[in-house]
Write a protein that holds these residues in place. Structure first.
Motif, mmCIF file in Angstrom:
data_model
loop_
_atom_site.group_PDB
_atom_site.id
_atom_site.type_symbol
_atom_site.label_atom_id
_atom_site.label_comp_id
_atom_site.label_asym_id
_atom_site.label_seq_id
_atom_site.Cartn_x
_atom_site.Cartn_y
_atom_site.Cartn_z
ATOM 1 N N MET A 1 0.781 -1.225 -0.074
ATOM 2 C CA MET A 1 0.076 -0.118 0.085
ATOM 3 C C MET A 1 0.807 1.319 0.203
ATOM 4 S SD MET A 1 -3.084 1.152 2.108
ATOM 5 C CE MET A 1 -2.563 1.841 3.907
ATOM 6 N N MET A 2 2.074 1.089 0.578
ATOM 7 C CA MET A 2 2.883 2.450 0.687
ATOM 8 C C MET A 2 3.337 2.730 -0.758
ATOM 9 S SD MET A 2 2.832 3.532 3.662
ATOM 10 C CE MET A 2 4.185 4.738 3.612
ATOM 11 N N ARG A 3 3.846 1.722 -1.550
ATOM 12 C CA ARG A 3 4.021 1.964 -2.896
ATOM 13 C C ARG A 3 3.112 2.529 -3.576
ATOM 14 N NH1 ARG A 3 6.523 -3.553 -5.251
ATOM 15 N NH2 ARG A 3 5.750 -2.335 -7.052
ATOM 16 N N LEU A 4 1.899 2.326 -3.518
ATOM 17 C CA LEU A 4 0.899 2.823 -4.372
ATOM 18 C C LEU A 4 0.627 4.379 -3.552
ATOM 19 C CD1 LEU A 4 -1.752 2.950 -5.889
ATOM 20 C CD2 LEU A 4 -3.013 2.023 -4.292
ATOM 21 N N PHE A 5 0.771 4.605 -2.276
ATOM 22 C CA PHE A 5 0.555 5.960 -1.667
ATOM 23 C C PHE A 5 1.693 6.969 -2.420
ATOM 24 C CE2 PHE A 5 2.257 8.841 1.289
ATOM 25 C CZ PHE A 5 1.132 9.832 1.679
ATOM 26 N N PHE A 6 3.181 6.246 -2.505
ATOM 27 C CA PHE A 6 4.014 7.162 -2.942
ATOM 28 C C PHE A 6 4.100 7.587 -4.336
ATOM 29 C CE2 PHE A 6 6.734 5.450 0.775
ATOM 30 C CZ PHE A 6 6.478 6.687 1.444
ATOM 31 N N LEU A 7 3.455 6.488 -5.015
ATOM 32 C CA LEU A 7 3.197 6.926 -6.593
ATOM 33 C C LEU A 7 2.370 8.026 -6.739
ATOM 34 C CD1 LEU A 7 3.756 6.081 -9.594
ATOM 35 C CD2 LEU A 7 1.888 4.589 -9.228
ATOM 36 N N ILE A 8 0.899 7.929 -5.931
ATOM 37 C CA ILE A 8 -0.342 9.121 -6.045
ATOM 38 C C ILE A 8 0.292 10.141 -5.607
ATOM 39 C CG2 ILE A 8 -2.274 9.665 -5.420
ATOM 40 C CD1 ILE A 8 -2.984 6.375 -5.300
ATOM 41 N N PHE A 9 1.105 10.215 -4.450
ATOM 42 C CA PHE A 9 1.619 11.477 -3.931
ATOM 43 C C PHE A 9 2.699 11.932 -4.763
ATOM 44 C CE2 PHE A 9 5.123 13.541 -1.399
ATOM 45 C CZ PHE A 9 4.708 14.543 -0.873
ATOM 46 N N THR A 10 3.478 11.461 -5.483
ATOM 47 C CA THR A 10 4.282 11.815 -6.666
ATOM 48 C C THR A 10 3.724 12.879 -7.513
ATOM 49 O OG1 THR A 10 6.184 10.320 -6.077
ATOM 50 C CG2 THR A 10 6.258 11.373 -8.158
ATOM 51 N N ALA A 46 -0.941 17.651 -1.103
ATOM 52 C CA ALA A 46 -0.719 16.443 -1.653
ATOM 53 C C ALA A 46 -0.954 15.292 -0.891
ATOM 54 C CB ALA A 46 0.183 16.356 -2.688
ATOM 55 N N LEU A 47 -0.205 15.488 0.394
ATOM 56 C CA LEU A 47 -0.266 14.183 1.325
ATOM 57 C C LEU A 47 -1.737 13.714 1.856
ATOM 58 C CD1 LEU A 47 2.356 15.579 3.904
ATOM 59 C CD2 LEU A 47 2.462 13.373 2.370
ATOM 60 N N PRO A 48 -2.594 14.403 2.266
ATOM 61 C CA PRO A 48 -3.791 14.049 2.581
ATOM 62 C C PRO A 48 -4.642 13.555 1.129
ATOM 63 C CG PRO A 48 -4.164 16.202 2.816
ATOM 64 C CD PRO A 48 -2.620 15.989 2.557
ATOM 65 N N ALA A 49 -4.425 14.133 -0.027
ATOM 66 C CA ALA A 49 -5.064 13.884 -1.062
ATOM 67 C C ALA A 49 -4.476 12.523 -1.747
ATOM 68 C CB ALA A 49 -4.827 14.871 -2.228
ATOM 69 N N ALA A 50 -3.334 12.271 -1.640
ATOM 70 C CA ALA A 50 -2.730 11.031 -1.741
ATOM 71 C C ALA A 50 -3.459 9.888 -0.975
ATOM 72 C CB ALA A 50 -1.294 10.911 -2.015
ATOM 73 N N TRP A 51 -3.495 10.095 0.524
ATOM 74 C CA TRP A 51 -3.755 9.161 1.304
ATOM 75 C C TRP A 51 -5.240 8.913 1.054
ATOM 76 C CZ3 TRP A 51 -1.369 5.873 4.540
ATOM 77 C CH2 TRP A 51 -2.332 5.327 5.489
ATOM 78 N N ILE A 52 -6.092 9.800 0.891
ATOM 79 C CA ILE A 52 -7.347 9.438 0.703
ATOM 80 C C ILE A 52 -7.722 8.730 -0.824
ATOM 81 C CG2 ILE A 52 -9.572 10.652 0.089
ATOM 82 C CD1 ILE A 52 -8.944 12.718 2.030
ATOM 83 N N THR A 54 -5.602 6.745 -1.996
ATOM 84 C CA THR A 54 -4.950 5.366 -1.785
ATOM 85 C C THR A 54 -5.985 4.542 -1.002
ATOM 86 O OG1 THR A 54 -2.716 6.273 -1.652
ATOM 87 C CG2 THR A 54 -3.239 3.847 -0.867
ATOM 88 N N GLN A 55 -6.754 5.048 0.048
ATOM 89 C CA GLN A 55 -7.856 4.349 0.693
ATOM 90 C C GLN A 55 -8.873 3.740 -0.094
ATOM 91 O OE1 GLN A 55 -7.090 3.208 3.832
ATOM 92 N NE2 GLN A 55 -5.141 4.132 3.534
ATOM 93 N N LYS A 56 -9.193 4.706 -0.972
ATOM 94 C CA LYS A 56 -10.332 4.488 -1.992
ATOM 95 C C LYS A 56 -10.085 3.539 -2.876
ATOM 96 C CE LYS A 56 -12.745 8.831 -1.325
ATOM 97 N NZ LYS A 56 -14.143 8.523 -0.998
ATOM 98 N N ILE A 57 -8.982 3.573 -3.545
ATOM 99 C CA ILE A 57 -8.436 2.459 -4.390
ATOM 100 C C ILE A 57 -8.356 1.073 -3.702
ATOM 101 C CG2 ILE A 57 -6.485 1.768 -5.894
ATOM 102 C CD1 ILE A 57 -6.085 4.559 -6.701
ATOM 103 N N ARG A 58 -7.928 1.325 -2.573
ATOM 104 C CA ARG A 58 -7.602 -0.213 -1.800
ATOM 105 C C ARG A 58 -8.976 -0.784 -1.519
ATOM 106 N NH1 ARG A 58 -3.649 -3.287 -0.946
ATOM 107 N NH2 ARG A 58 -3.987 -3.702 1.334
ATOM 108 N N ALA A 59 -9.938 0.319 -1.138
ATOM 109 C CA ALA A 59 -11.260 -0.343 -0.830
ATOM 110 C C ALA A 59 -12.147 -0.967 -1.995
ATOM 111 C CB ALA A 59 -12.123 1.054 -0.426
ATOM 112 N N LEU A 60 -11.793 -0.744 -3.320
ATOM 113 C CA LEU A 60 -12.123 -1.350 -4.415
ATOM 114 C C LEU A 60 -11.771 -2.779 -4.482
ATOM 115 C CD1 LEU A 60 -11.763 1.316 -7.034
ATOM 116 C CD2 LEU A 60 -14.012 0.595 -5.878
#
Length: 60
Positions: A1-10, A46-52, A54-60
């Protein structure tokens, strides 16, 4: 999940910092300080935007 977060954050940090810098330059604020501050604010937002996202993608 952290890899996805860092990708979206970037991606989000680049986009939001770019929007901030463009807004500052369009407002006519010259100098390095407003540019750096707006880019930093964009990266912080971008930190909270990426976190949110990531959570929504993981929920799918």
């Amino acid at each position: 999940m952290m890899r996805l977060f860092f990708l979206i954050f970037t991606l989000a940090a680049t986009a939001l910092a770019g929007i901030g810098v463009t807004a500052v330059l369009a407002a006519g604020m010259d100098g390095w300080q407003p540019i750096v501050v707006s880019a930093g604010i964009g990266a912080v937002l971008a930190l909270p935007a990426a976190w949110i996202a990531t959570q929504k993608i993981r929920a799918l």
